[in-house]
Design an enzyme around this catalytic site. Structure first.
Site, PDB file in Angstrom:
ATOM      1  N   ASP A  59       4.534   2.769   5.448  1.00 54.06           N
ATOM      2  CA  ASP A  59       4.372   4.185   5.736  1.00 54.06           C
ATOM      3  C   ASP A  59       4.559   4.485   7.222  1.00 54.06           C
ATOM      4  O   ASP A  59       5.149   5.498   7.601  1.00 54.06           O
ATOM      5  CB  ASP A  59       2.969   4.568   5.278  1.00 54.06           C
ATOM      6  N   GLU A  89       0.027  -0.218   5.485  1.00 51.72           N
ATOM      7  CA  GLU A  89      -0.497   0.835   6.356  1.00 51.72           C
ATOM      8  C   GLU A  89      -1.268   0.247   7.532  1.00 51.72           C
ATOM      9  O   GLU A  89      -2.173  -0.571   7.358  1.00 51.72           O
ATOM     10  CB  GLU A  89      -1.432   1.727   5.521  1.00 51.72           C
TER      11      GLU A  89
HETATM   12  C1  LIG Z   1      -0.470   8.881  10.179  1.00 55.02           C
HETATM   13  C2  LIG Z   1      -0.444   7.446  10.242  1.00 55.02           C
HETATM   14  O1  LIG Z   1       0.000   6.788   9.325  1.00 55.02           O
HETATM   15  C3  LIG Z   1      -0.915   6.796  11.436  1.00 55.02           C
HETATM   16  O2  LIG Z   1      -1.267   7.459  12.406  1.00 55.02           O
HETATM   17  O3  LIG Z   1      -0.940   5.562  11.427  1.00 55.02           O
HETATM   18 MG   LIG Z   2      -0.599   4.769   9.469  1.00 53.11          MG
END
Ligand SMILES: CC(=O)C(=O)O
Ligand SMILES: [Mg+2]
Ligand SMILES: NC(=O)C1=CN([C@@H]2O[C@H](COP(=O)(O)OP(=O)(O)OC[C@H]3O[C@@H](n4cnc5c(N)ncnc54)[C@H](OP(=O)(O)O)[C@@H]3O)[C@@H](O)[C@H]2O)C=CC1
Length: 542
Positions: A261, A238
């Site tokens: 993600d 992430e």
């Molecule tokens: C929603 C998400 O994972 C981001 O903005 O990085």
């Molecule tokens: Mg993100």
């Protein structure tokens, strides 16, 4: 705490997983030595929820509300999830985007109880030991960041920890993954954010980011340690910068149960949004042309998944990719450009260079524009008007987070297109009224995907997270959108119903996992029942 006190009622009140606070019954108070440690009259979980609602209502800053909720999470986990799940549409913007962005920016100044595991690169060679300090031994999900691209806010160093914490809270609140299986992790390889390095309160390593072979060796040690300690664990990457995110995903996607993600979850939610948008416009996916503002992780992830989905509908994959053009700081990504990274090259178009986005819109005549640039306001009036001139129902998706980075607001998109835009944004906007008509903007955010993917992986104990699982998830999100929602412009299930929506997606993905023999549990006769049996409900144990 001494042994003498660790078995006492006093310790129970300080264990967030077991604590019931004022809801301990009289009998429990007698049994566990809690008498005298609480005000005398027991209350109920629902009254406690009402108390938190009222307390939050008296605070006027979202950051204060975030802090109240995060203190609650550290004190009484059941109550925290009961509050979140009582009204997801209200609480998601507090524990997630946009407020979590501000909390990450101010992390070192508002730091309270520690949560999760911090792995500094100075501990190389000892990561298994540090990771093993987490008290729970059966971890199924790690959300991990190195803090370099936190939402659209850039390098926030260890302050990025707010993101794994927030994402994992939503695994539970939005799809019922039990919280004890979730572990937020931050890898501290330094930061290149000078203001953090100069801040005496900064809590991370005071050095510039380590890159290259040392960085990848650190990542590898982390992945191997996680595998050894938690063999059923899925690792969700992430908010890494794309220079790290892309090679990490490529290295591990076929080795362990993992996904990124920002690349894959975002792609699925965008594809779901397209399916919804096409029901409004009555067009086919293979007839669309998309122009992305931004050419990083999210843009290339979305462009690739849309291309794969177009290919499944009969287009040659190269032709499909040519329908997904990218535009970054240096202009339209055309074949003659020499600065493109390997993951961007498949989307380079055969075209003369174009340096402004509005010119690119006029030249390529896209049916949709998707903003994943981290830069606010670039979908300006000229851009939206150009889209509205070319298309009866222009697709306008400013996906950058948090709200302060959104490429345009919902109001701007609807107003400048005379209410014709099909709109969704990464961070939530409220309903908009234009000429007496009310539009309900959808939240095009991977929150419609990652909790559901998590529940599917959890229930099936899947060995891998494959690309096809994201196409299945996208279709499963889209198929839940009602005609009534579409009539208001809403192309995703309402945030208020995200729990039910996520369970539906989890069932569809789990079916696919069993079909492809990726599960580590036996296929049950009723997959929905399996999912339901694995769902966490915020209730106190008797
Ligand atoms: C929603 C998400 O994972 C981001 O903005 O990085
Ligand atoms: Mg993100
Ligand atoms: N809604 C959702 O669910 C999600 C939203 N996002 C959001 O998308 C945004 C981007 O994320 P991600 O792709 O991972 O980040 P990246 O850093 O990988 O990509 C950002 C891209 O935008 C480009 N860019 C920067 N400035 C401009 C500009 N002025 N004009 C055009 N392009 C520009 C960058 O170019 P260069 O590299 O040359 O600087 C880069 O290609 C973030 O704000 C993030 O919050 C991400 C994931 C999910």
């Amino acid at each position: 705490m001494s042994d003498q006190s660790s078995t006492s009622g006093y310790a129970l009140l300080r264990n967030p997983r077991l604590n019931k606070g004022s809801a301990f019954s009289e009998e429990e108070r007698r049994t566990y030595g809690l008498e005298g440690l609480l005000p005398p009259v027991p209350t109920t979980l629902s009254l406690q929820v009402a108390r938190i609602h009222a307390e939050l209502g008296n605070l006027d800053s979202d950051l204060q509300k975030y802090l109240l909720l995060s203190d609650l999470q550290a004190r009484n986990e059941t109550l925290f999830y009961a509050v979140l799940m009582s009204d997801p549409a209200t609480f998601m913007p507090l524990v997630y985007t946009p407020t979590v962005g501000e909390a990450c920016q101010k992390f070192d100044h508002i730091f309270r109880a520690a949560r999760g595991i911090y792995l500094p690169i100075t501990a190389r060679g000892r990561l298994k030991g540090l990771l093993g300090n987490w008290p729970m031994k059966d971890i199924r999900f790690i959300v991990v960041t190195d803090g370099e691209r936190i939402l659209g806010l850039g390098d926030l160093g260890v302050g990025g920890m707010g993101i794994p914490i927030g994402k994992l809270s939503l695994y539970t609140a939005c799809a019922g993954v039990p919280p004890e299986y979730c572990l937020p992790v931050t890898l501290d390889v330094g930061t290149n954010n000078e203001s953090l390095l100069e801040d005496p309160l900064y809590l991370g390593l005071r050095q510039n980011r380590v890159r290259g072979a040392d960085y990848m060796a650190f990542i590898d040690e982390f992945v191997q340690a996680a595998q050894v300690l938690y063999p059923k664990c899925c690792i969700q990457w992430e908010d890494f910068a794309n220079i790290s995110a892309v090679p990490i995903l490529e290295t591990y996607r076929d080795q362990v149960c993992t996904y990124n993600d920002d690349i894959q979850g975002t792609a699925a939610v965008a594809l779901a949004g397209m399916y919804g948008a096409l029901r409004i416009s009555g067009q086919k996916l293979t007839d669309q042309r998309f122009l992305f503002l931004g050419g990083g992780s999210a843009a290339t992830g979305i462009a690739e998944l849309i291309s794969q989905a177009m290919a499944l509908e009969g287009l040659d994959i190269a032709a499909a990719r040519a329908r997904n053009a990218l535009f970054d700081v240096n202009g339209l990504m055309v074949k003659s450009r020499t600065d493109l990274a390997g993951f961007q090259k498949p989307f380079a178009v055969n075209h003369a260079p174009i340096s402004t986005f509005v010119e690119a819109v006029r030249a390529l005549r896209p049916t949709g524009i998707i903003g994943v640039s981290t830069v606010p306001k670039l979908f300006n009036q000229q851009v939206i008007e150009a889209m509205a001139e070319i298309n009866e129902r222009p697709i306008i998706f400013p996906y950058s987070n948090p709200t302060s980075r959104s490429e345009c607001t919902a109001e701007e998109a609807y107003r400048w297109s005379q209410g014709r835009a099909i709109f969704a944004s990464g961070s939530p906007f409220g309903p908009v009224e234009i000429a007496g008509q009310t539009f309900v903007p959808g939240q095009g955010n991977n929150v419609y995907i990652f909790p559901a993917m998590g529940m599917a992986v959890f229930a099936t104990e899947a060995t891998r997270v494959t690309e096809e699982m994201f196409i299945v998830a996208a279709k499963a999100v889209a198929e839940q959108v009602t005609d009534k929602s579409l009539a208001t412009g809403l192309i995703y299930p309402p945030q208020s119903q995200i729990f039910e929506a996520s369970l539906h997606v989890a069932v569809r993905v789990a079916e696919y996992v069993f079909e492809k023999k990726l599960a580590r549990v036996e296929r049950p006769a009723d997959i929905a029942k399996l999912i339901a049996s694995r769902v966490y409900h915020p209730a106190y144990a008797a």
